[in-house]
Design a protein around this motif. Structure first.
Motif, mmCIF file in Angstrom:
data_model
loop_
_atom_site.group_PDB
_atom_site.id
_atom_site.type_symbol
_atom_site.label_atom_id
_atom_site.label_comp_id
_atom_site.label_asym_id
_atom_site.label_seq_id
_atom_site.Cartn_x
_atom_site.Cartn_y
_atom_site.Cartn_z
ATOM 1 N N LEU A 131 0.833 -1.203 0.000
ATOM 2 C CA LEU A 131 0.000 0.000 0.000
ATOM 3 C C LEU A 131 0.866 1.252 0.000
ATOM 4 C CD1 LEU A 131 -2.897 -0.911 2.425
ATOM 5 C CD2 LEU A 131 -2.915 -0.841 -0.048
ATOM 6 N N VAL A 132 1.981 1.206 0.723
ATOM 7 C CA VAL A 132 2.860 2.377 0.754
ATOM 8 C C VAL A 132 3.407 2.654 -0.641
ATOM 9 C CG1 VAL A 132 5.078 3.230 1.588
ATOM 10 C CG2 VAL A 132 3.470 2.207 3.169
ATOM 11 N N LEU A 133 3.890 1.595 -1.298
ATOM 12 C CA LEU A 133 4.462 1.798 -2.643
ATOM 13 C C LEU A 133 3.402 2.303 -3.609
ATOM 14 C CD1 LEU A 133 6.715 -1.371 -2.908
ATOM 15 C CD2 LEU A 133 7.482 0.986 -2.748
ATOM 16 N N PHE A 134 2.251 1.649 -3.613
ATOM 17 C CA PHE A 134 1.192 2.036 -4.545
ATOM 18 C C PHE A 134 0.647 3.413 -4.194
ATOM 19 C CE2 PHE A 134 -3.307 1.857 -5.996
ATOM 20 C CZ PHE A 134 -3.037 1.807 -7.349
ATOM 21 N N LEU A 193 11.082 8.515 -0.372
ATOM 22 C CA LEU A 193 10.389 8.230 0.884
ATOM 23 C C LEU A 193 9.481 7.022 0.737
ATOM 24 C CD1 LEU A 193 9.497 11.762 2.278
ATOM 25 C CD2 LEU A 193 11.252 10.176 3.049
ATOM 26 N N GLY A 194 8.869 6.890 -0.434
ATOM 27 C CA GLY A 194 8.032 5.718 -0.682
ATOM 28 C C GLY A 194 8.842 4.439 -0.523
ATOM 29 N N GLY A 195 10.042 4.436 -1.128
ATOM 30 C CA GLY A 195 10.906 3.262 -0.994
ATOM 31 C C GLY A 195 11.251 3.008 0.462
ATOM 32 N N LEU A 196 11.614 4.086 1.168
ATOM 33 C CA LEU A 196 11.955 3.932 2.586
ATOM 34 C C LEU A 196 10.754 3.457 3.388
ATOM 35 C CD1 LEU A 196 14.233 6.905 3.648
ATOM 36 C CD2 LEU A 196 14.790 4.494 3.425
ATOM 37 N N GLY A 197 9.565 4.002 3.035
ATOM 38 C CA GLY A 197 8.347 3.607 3.739
ATOM 39 C C GLY A 197 8.075 2.126 3.571
ATOM 40 N N GLY A 198 8.255 1.648 2.334
ATOM 41 C CA GLY A 198 8.084 0.217 2.094
ATOM 42 C C GLY A 198 9.024 -0.584 2.972
ATOM 43 N N LEU A 199 10.270 -0.102 3.045
ATOM 44 C CA LEU A 199 11.275 -0.787 3.850
ATOM 45 C C LEU A 199 10.876 -0.777 5.334
ATOM 46 C CD1 LEU A 199 13.920 -2.132 3.128
ATOM 47 C CD2 LEU A 199 15.096 -0.017 3.688
ATOM 48 N N ALA A 200 10.360 0.371 5.789
ATOM 49 C CA ALA A 200 9.956 0.480 7.192
ATOM 50 C C ALA A 200 8.826 -0.498 7.491
ATOM 51 C CB ALA A 200 9.516 1.912 7.493
ATOM 52 N N ALA A 201 7.847 -0.559 6.567
ATOM 53 C CA ALA A 201 6.735 -1.492 6.770
ATOM 54 C C ALA A 201 7.252 -2.920 6.845
ATOM 55 C CB ALA A 201 5.721 -1.347 5.642
ATOM 56 N N VAL A 202 8.237 -3.213 6.011
ATOM 57 C CA VAL A 202 8.819 -4.555 6.032
ATOM 58 C C VAL A 202 9.446 -4.849 7.391
ATOM 59 C CG1 VAL A 202 10.748 -5.909 5.130
ATOM 60 C CG2 VAL A 202 9.189 -4.771 3.566
ATOM 61 N N ILE A 203 10.203 -3.867 7.897
ATOM 62 C CA ILE A 203 10.898 -4.101 9.174
ATOM 63 C C ILE A 203 9.886 -4.316 10.298
ATOM 64 C CG2 ILE A 203 12.397 -3.039 10.898
ATOM 65 C CD1 ILE A 203 13.783 -1.650 8.467
ATOM 66 N N ILE A 204 8.832 -3.479 10.290
ATOM 67 C CA ILE A 204 7.811 -3.623 11.331
ATOM 68 C C ILE A 204 7.182 -5.014 11.261
ATOM 69 C CG2 ILE A 204 5.540 -2.837 12.095
ATOM 70 C CD1 ILE A 204 6.387 -0.043 11.050
ATOM 71 N N TYR A 205 6.816 -5.413 10.045
ATOM 72 C CA TYR A 205 6.131 -6.695 9.933
ATOM 73 C C TYR A 205 7.052 -7.884 10.127
ATOM 74 C CZ TYR A 205 1.355 -5.633 9.447
ATOM 75 O OH TYR A 205 0.087 -5.292 9.754
ATOM 76 N N TRP A 206 8.330 -7.669 9.887
ATOM 77 C CA TRP A 206 9.273 -8.773 10.085
ATOM 78 C C TRP A 206 9.181 -9.266 11.533
ATOM 79 C CZ3 TRP A 206 12.530 -11.130 6.540
ATOM 80 C CH2 TRP A 206 13.412 -12.068 7.083
#
Lengths: 99, 532, 190
Positions: free
Chosen positions: B13-16, B44-57
């Motif tokens: 969702l962040v990327l899209f 920031l979108g790329g970073l946001g995607g990465l942040a979401a990944v880290i949270i969900y990891w």
């Protein structure tokens, strides 16, 4: 009716499409051959959906039609782009890359 | 009842969402700062995607894999690992693109669209990585590749780029057809498009028959091997990479390929692991062919982009080795190789893009000809050193990440007792070193204005091709001096500082992963563990 | 009766598909494609996929084929034929060989498959069917918006790409920009 006859019809259509992609050189014709391939997939999906009494096949076919529409949109935009530039730019510049 | 767990797909969702936001904002703002704003948003979108990944990891580590959308989405460590890689590539791409747009004026009017397409393509990759259903996998693949076709053709005034885009499109659509037909047959054999159910059916033997399943696996593999450009299906790769704008090649050769491989790993390692005996021989042959053909063809190329394209084909072969093993260790090794490779490919093609800029005023020669890298070490020592690190990593020299990547896939395949494959892989790895050593020699040990080595290394046809276009050695010399002047002008724009920062980061990553590979390797291992 | 419908529709499908790839004139190809799509719609009806048949005709024949026809006409029939791409190098014989091999393999596989798939409802397979048993538009809609809602959402991304791609690719550079570019290129060379 058995599923086999539909699958065979689909296989024949798929092969015709593959042949078209490989042999026709015109971009528009290649796109149309790709459409044949996608349609052969749809025949298959509907037949398998009936075989398994499962509507997922039909749903999948609908998605395939949507994707085909989007693909054709982009593909024809590319065709128009090349066409326009060939008209404006030197023709011998096309086909720059070989092998 | 269907559960819609929007939180679990937050990285997508962040990327899209960023993509949509970028389109909207860019269409509302007329100021000259628009380009900068769009670039920052994309990064920031790329970073946001990465942040979401880290949270969900962490959430996935504690609660296990999250299934949502009627089990069509599966957020597990594998999905998050790959989405993390793709998001990072989006972030880095966004940073490097500005200097490219500063150089190529014709792109200025479409900068927004380019960023949006990169974000959307990444969304497609993320969808594929988390797909738990063949329909979703297919839709993700189409989103990913449709955007990539447009990126390849996006230099709309250049015939090469158009042709490259058209070729990529035709091959891609053709491959999608095979992929789709394969999926349809797998559906026909098992009666389900859900990966979990397919694997259940295979375990219990409750599927229609082997005929459909075998045909389905074969066509599915053909479709995906086209996408990841493994050998019998690689012919398009060098042409498309050569013609497409270099920064987008950097994206295509990293993010798009990563997504193709994750689809292979998800389906082969997850749903079809029971019929591993059916697909292992195919992967075996394809991986040997990819390594051999990629390496041999790269040795005789004279265009740096084509050399890198062929070397990416060889890398695809190495990644397939780990998949061939069909063990958890094998998949982990492949995933780890994939992350390393994505960074190497991205950075290498970014360097090509930067170097291309130095010669943008020189239409006499092919800007990517290996001769244009001659004496790079004296002209741009920093760039040359970074490129050297990346090339050594690609060759698999010990203190770099590439060594561990190759080592881990080969040891995985040795554990799986495919000794011949391991031996062939090692022999080819040695031969492959020459590709990179040749480039290193050109950069470091050849004076900028001599044709001593260039003449010797150039193949005959390519030599005649360049000479026919070159008027005389003197003009060529002048042009090369001029080109560096152009480069200085470009440098004064201040646009390439970010580029150098990104490249330094890539080189640092490459060395760090070689010296201390454990953290990323652990991530890859837990990603592989999440396969069903 | 059903078999007769199938045979007629299948024959039309295959013959007109041959027409698509063999016709010299692109306009003929497009019309043949239209015929193929109609015949496939009949095949869908023969399997009770009525909604899909309608979509096939409205979207495929109505929109996609018209788009093809539009482009062919816009480019001019001769140019449309000359606009070449060579997907996998010009290897005609190879293509024919590959196609024949594909066809033979597929049909062989299917015949092998058919020999043991004639009794799909029996035994183990009973467990395969999902709760989405019966066909029909209502059911189709229900499944799209429950089981496959994520795939449905993804269409949004796909269509966005289609629009943005079309805008990007068919955009005409302003004359001024082109001149600037040319000046810059020449400036670098002098």
């Amino acid at each position: 009716m058995t599923v086999t006859q539909f699958v065979i019809a689909s296989a024949v259509l798929f092969s015709i499409g593959v042949y078209g992609v490989l042999v026709r050189r015109s971009a528009v014709m290649v796109l149309m051959s790709v459409e044949l391939i996608l349609n052969s997939v749809n025949i298959n999906l509907v037949a398998f959906g009936a075989l398994h009494d499962n509507i997922a096949g039909e749903v999948f076919a609908l998605f395939v039609i949507t994707v085909a529409a989007a693909e054709v949109g982009v593909g024809l935009a590319l065709v128009l782009l090349i066409f326009r530039n060939r008209k404006n730019i030197n023709i011998h510049e096309v086909d720059l890359m070989k092998g | 009842m269907t559960t819609l767990n929007w939180g679990s797909i937050s990285s997508m969702l962040v990327l899209f969402g960023t993509a949509i936001l970028v389109v909207t904002v860019a269409s509302l703002i007329k100021s000259s700062k628009k380009d900068l704003l769009v670039q920052v948003m994309t990064a920031l979108g790329g970073l946001g995607g990465l942040a979401a990944v880290i949270i969900y990891w962490h959430r996935v580590s504690s609660d296990g894999a999250k299934l949502s959308f009627a089990d069509t989405v599966r957020i597990d460590h594998l999905a998050l690992f790959i989405i993390g890689v793709i998001s990072s590539i989006v972030f880095l791409s966004a940073l490097t693109l500005k200097s490219f747009f500063a150089r190529e004026k014709l792109f200025r009017a479409v900068t927004t669209e380019i960023y949006v397409l990169i974000l959307l393509s990444a969304t497609g990759g993320a969808i594929m990585a988390s797909a738990n259903d063949l329909i979703v996998l297919f839709m993700g693949l189409e989103v990913l590749s449709l955007a990539a076709y447009i990126l390849a053709a996006s230099n709309i005034r250049k015939a090469q780029s158009q042709e490259s885009g058209m070729k990529y499109f035709v091959i891609g659509a053709f491959a999608s057809g095979f992929f789709l037909y394969g999926i349809a047959l797998i559906y026909g054999a098992t009666g389900s498009t859900k990966l979990a159910q397919i694997s259940q059916k295979l375990v219990s033997g409750a599927f229609v028959d082997d005929g459909f399943l075998l045909g389905g696996i074969a066509l599915f593999l053909v479709g995906l091997l086209f996408k990841v450009s493994a050998v019998p299906f690689h012919v398009w790769t060098p042409d498309v990479y050569e013609g497409a704008p270099s920064p987008f090649v950097a994206f295509m050769s990293s993010a798009v390929k990563v997504a193709g491989f994750v689809a292979l790993i998800r389906v082969l390692g997850g749903a079809l692991i029971e019929s591993a005996a059916d697909w292992q021989p195919i992967i075996y042959a394809v991986s040997i062919a990819s390594m051999a053909v990629g390496t041999l063809a790269a040795l005789v190329q004279t265009n740096v982009k084509r050399i890198l394209a062929y070397s990416s084909i060889a890398h695809a072969g190495y990644i397939l080795i780990g998949i061939q093993a069909a063990t958890k260790d094998g998949f982990a090794a492949s995933l780890w190789y994939l992350a390393i490779y994505a960074m190497l490919a991205f950075a290498s093609f970014s360097i090509v893009a930067a170097r291309e800029g130095a010669i943008s005023g020189n239409s006499i020669n092919d800007p990517n000809h290996i001769d244009n890298y001659r004496g790079l070490a004296s002209k741009q020592p920093f760039l040359a050193v970074i490129f050297a690190i990346l090339l050594l990593a690609q060759a698999g020299v010990p203190p770099t990440s590439g060594f561990y990547a190759k080592f881990s896939v080969i040891s995985a395949v040795v554990d799986a007792r495919s000794y011949p494959l391991a031996i062939v892989a090692m022999i080819i790895a040695v031969a492959a070193a020459f590709i990179y050593i040749r480039l290193l020699i050109v950069m470091f040990f050849t004076p900028a204005d001599s044709s001593l080595l260039g003449g010797a290394t150039m193949s005959k046809t390519a030599f005649s091709k360049t000479t026919s276009k070159t008027m005389s050695p003197i003009t060529q010399l002048d042009a090369s001096e001029n080109s560096d002047a152009t480069f200085d002008k470009w440098k004064k724009l201040g646009a390439n500082k970010l580029n150098l920062a990104v490249l330094t980061l890539a080189a640092a990553f490459t060395i760090a992963m070689g010296v201390y590979p454990a953290p990323l390797l652990e991530l890859a291992q837990s990603a592989a563990q999440s396969l069903v | 009766m059903e078999t007769a419908v199938f045979i007629v529709a299948a024959i039309i499908t295959v013959l007109s598909a041959f027409g698509v790839i063999l016709a010299k004139n692109p306009v003929h190809s497009v019309l043949m494609l239209m015929a193929t799509l109609f015949a496939i719609a009949v095949l869908f009806v023969a399997q009770d996929a009525h909604f899909l048949a309608a979509v096939q005709i409205i979207v495929y024949a109505g929109a996609i084929v018209v788009l093809f026809l539009f482009v062919v006409m816009l480019l001019g029939v001769d140019l449309a034929e000359n606009l070449r791409v060579e997907p996998i190098g010009g290897q005609r014989p190879l293509a024919i060989g590959a196609t024949v091999a594909t066809a033979v393999l597929t049909i062989l596989l299917i015949i092998v498959a058919a020999s043991d798939s004639s009794k799909p409802e029996s035994g183990d397979l009973a467990g395969i069917t999902q709760e989405t048993g019966n066909t029909g538009v209502a059911n189709l809609g229900r499944v799209i918006f429950t089981d496959y809602v994520w795939a449905f959402e993804i269409i949004a991304a796909l269509l966005t790409i289609g629009v943005i791609g079309a805008v990007l690719l068919t955009r005409r550079a302003k004359q001024q920009e082109v001149e600037e570019e040319v000046v810059e290129k020449e400036g670098g060379q002098l």
